[in-house]
Write a protein that holds these residues in place. Structure first.
Motif, PDB file in Angstrom:
ATOM      1  N   VAL A  36      50.525  14.513  40.068  1.00  0.00           N
ATOM      2  CA  VAL A  36      49.802  13.387  40.645  1.00  0.00           C
ATOM      3  C   VAL A  36      50.165  13.250  42.112  1.00  0.00           C
ATOM      4  O   VAL A  36      51.342  13.245  42.474  1.00  0.00           O
ATOM      5  N   GLY A  37      49.152  13.140  42.956  1.00  0.00           N
ATOM      6  CA  GLY A  37      49.355  12.927  44.383  1.00  0.00           C
ATOM      7  C   GLY A  37      48.555  11.722  44.834  1.00  0.00           C
ATOM      8  O   GLY A  37      47.953  11.014  44.029  1.00  0.00           O
ATOM      9  N   GLY A  38      48.525  11.486  46.121  1.00  0.00           N
ATOM     10  CA  GLY A  38      47.794  10.345  46.651  1.00  0.00           C
ATOM     11  C   GLY A  38      48.530   9.046  46.386  1.00  0.00           C
ATOM     12  O   GLY A  38      49.671   9.033  45.919  1.00  0.00           O
ATOM     13  N   GLY A  39      47.863   7.940  46.673  1.00  0.00           N
ATOM     14  CA  GLY A  39      48.480   6.627  46.522  1.00  0.00           C
ATOM     15  C   GLY A  39      48.924   6.331  45.103  1.00  0.00           C
ATOM     16  O   GLY A  39      49.895   5.605  44.886  1.00  0.00           O
ATOM     17  N   ALA A  74      52.019  10.535  48.362  1.00  0.00           N
ATOM     18  CA  ALA A  74      50.838   9.856  48.866  1.00  0.00           C
ATOM     19  C   ALA A  74      50.186  10.599  50.025  1.00  0.00           C
ATOM     20  O   ALA A  74      49.005  10.400  50.304  1.00  0.00           O
ATOM     21  N   GLU A  75      50.901  11.469  50.676  1.00  0.00           N
ATOM     22  CA  GLU A  75      50.355  12.208  51.811  1.00  0.00           C
ATOM     23  C   GLU A  75      49.686  13.525  51.401  1.00  0.00           C
ATOM     24  O   GLU A  75      49.190  14.268  52.242  1.00  0.00           O
ATOM     25  N   ARG A  79      47.398  15.986  53.816  1.00  0.00           N
ATOM     26  CA  ARG A  79      47.895  17.318  54.162  1.00  0.00           C
ATOM     27  C   ARG A  79      46.888  18.393  53.763  1.00  0.00           C
ATOM     28  O   ARG A  79      46.656  19.347  54.494  1.00  0.00           O
ATOM     29  N   GLY A  80      46.283  18.212  52.594  1.00  0.00           N
ATOM     30  CA  GLY A  80      45.264  19.172  52.145  1.00  0.00           C
ATOM     31  C   GLY A  80      44.061  19.169  53.068  1.00  0.00           C
ATOM     32  O   GLY A  80      43.519  20.235  53.406  1.00  0.00           O
ATOM     33  N   ALA A  81      43.633  18.000  53.504  1.00  0.00           N
ATOM     34  CA  ALA A  81      42.495  17.908  54.424  1.00  0.00           C
ATOM     35  C   ALA A  81      42.833  18.580  55.759  1.00  0.00           C
ATOM     36  O   ALA A  81      41.981  19.239  56.365  1.00  0.00           O
TER      37      ALA A  81
END
Length: 89
Positions: A36-39, A74-75, A79-81
């Motif tokens: 799980v990533g993001g907020g 959360a980053e 980072r992917g973008a």
């Protein structure tokens, strides 16, 4: 998590819905891990609560799938973008 009853009920509902959805993924793909990533990855108690619930809907009574936070938390999305941005100028 500071004691607001409605907020706690919302977090419990969220954990249950996520556990049910991930149980479907576990049933279909039998992954070694769910990352799980993001907020979402910063919610307190998420990594203990969701795996304790997904057994209700999983075909295996005790799935061995690990539930882990993405390395960059959360980053991760940002980072992917950034990796997708053209590097030629």
């Amino acid at each position: 998590r500071s004691g607001d009853a409605q907020a706690l009920a919302t977090l419990d509902h969220h954990a249950g819905a996520l556990a049910r959805a991930l149980a479907a993924v576990i049933n279909l793909l039998d992954p070694d891990a769910v990352v799980v990533g993001g907020g979402l990855s910063d919610l307190p108690g998420l990594y203990e609560t969701v795996p304790s619930l997904w057994g209700r809907w999983a075909l295996s009574p005790a799935p061995r799938t690990r539930f882990v936070r993405a390395q960059h938390g959360a980053e991760s999305g940002m980072r992917g973008a950034a990796w997708l941005w053209p590097s030629d100028g």
